[in-house]
Scaffold this motif. Structure first.
Motif, PDB file in Angstrom:
ATOM      1  N   UNK A 170     -70.887 -26.032  24.265  1.00 23.51           N
ATOM      2  CA  UNK A 170     -69.793 -25.614  23.386  1.00 23.51           C
ATOM      3  C   UNK A 170     -69.357 -24.197  23.725  1.00 23.51           C
ATOM      4  N   UNK A 171     -70.333 -23.301  23.912  1.00 22.27           N
ATOM      5  CA  UNK A 171     -70.005 -21.904  24.246  1.00 22.27           C
ATOM      6  C   UNK A 171     -69.321 -21.786  25.607  1.00 22.27           C
ATOM      7  N   UNK A 172     -69.716 -22.648  26.538  1.00 20.40           N
ATOM      8  CA  UNK A 172     -69.111 -22.635  27.873  1.00 20.40           C
ATOM      9  C   UNK A 172     -67.732 -23.301  27.881  1.00 20.40           C
ATOM     10  N   UNK A 173     -67.401 -23.969  26.788  1.00 29.14           N
ATOM     11  CA  UNK A 173     -66.090 -24.608  26.689  1.00 29.14           C
ATOM     12  C   UNK A 173     -66.024 -25.957  27.361  1.00 29.14           C
ATOM     13  N   UNK A 174     -67.155 -26.607  27.557  1.00 28.11           N
ATOM     14  CA  UNK A 174     -67.170 -27.930  28.178  1.00 28.11           C
ATOM     15  C   UNK A 174     -66.450 -28.928  27.277  1.00 28.11           C
ATOM     16  N   UNK A 175     -65.647 -29.772  27.890  1.00 27.42           N
ATOM     17  CA  UNK A 175     -64.892 -30.773  27.143  1.00 27.42           C
ATOM     18  C   UNK A 175     -65.767 -31.995  26.870  1.00 27.42           C
ATOM     19  N   UNK A 231     -71.478 -33.950  19.936  1.00 28.25           N
ATOM     20  CA  UNK A 231     -72.669 -34.321  20.706  1.00 28.25           C
ATOM     21  C   UNK A 231     -73.057 -33.296  21.782  1.00 28.25           C
ATOM     22  N   UNK A 232     -72.185 -32.309  22.018  1.00 28.95           N
ATOM     23  CA  UNK A 232     -72.493 -31.317  23.047  1.00 28.95           C
ATOM     24  C   UNK A 232     -73.554 -30.342  22.554  1.00 28.95           C
ATOM     25  N   UNK A 233     -74.274 -29.757  23.503  1.00 27.89           N
ATOM     26  CA  UNK A 233     -75.272 -28.747  23.152  1.00 27.89           C
ATOM     27  C   UNK A 233     -74.566 -27.437  22.814  1.00 27.89           C
ATOM     28  N   UNK A 234     -75.303 -26.497  22.274  1.00 26.08           N
ATOM     29  CA  UNK A 234     -74.743 -25.186  21.939  1.00 26.08           C
ATOM     30  C   UNK A 234     -74.174 -24.505  23.179  1.00 26.08           C
TER      31      UNK A 234
END
Length: 122
Positions: free
Chosen positions: A65-70, A59-62
């Motif tokens: 995901x690239x920033x490594x958000x959990x 469900x995370x945005x691109x």
């Protein structure tokens, strides 16, 4: 050959042509039926695939995901899960292609594009 024999031969040829025409129509009807059934089954399969895909989709945005958000709701992805997701994606592409092929959309797209290009160039 006398007139009666000629008439009889002509009548047989007409009957033979009519039978061929009916057989061609039956074959075409069977093909239309196959295409309809196949398209219907593939539509259902694609719907099921979409349900599974959206349930597994991140469900995370691109950028997240690239920033490594959990993602607190998501379990860590194991290697076998990543392979499964990749296979699921390929399956969806193939189901969609087969569905469009059975519906007759594949060739139609190319024909419509050619006609559009001809119209633009004229």
């Amino acid at each position: 050959m006398n007139e009666t024999a000629k008439a009889r031969t002509g009548a047989q040829e007409k009957t033979s042509e009519a039978e061929k025409g009916r057989e061609i129509e039956r074959a075409n009807a069977r093909l239309r039926h196959f295409r309809g059934v196949a398209a219907s089954v593939l539509t259902e399969a694609l719907g099921l695939w979409k349900e599974i895909w959206f349930a597994l989709e991140d469900p995370r945005s691109c950028m997240e995901i690239l920033d490594g958000a959990e993602d607190p709701q998501r379990l860590p992805v194991r290697d076998d899960q990543a392979d499964l997701l990749e296979k699921l994606h390929v399956l969806g592409v193939k189901i969609d292609y087969a569905k469009r092929l059975c519906e007759g959309d594949i060739g139609r797209e190319k024909q419509e594009r050619r006609e559009t290009e001809r119209w633009k160039n004229s």
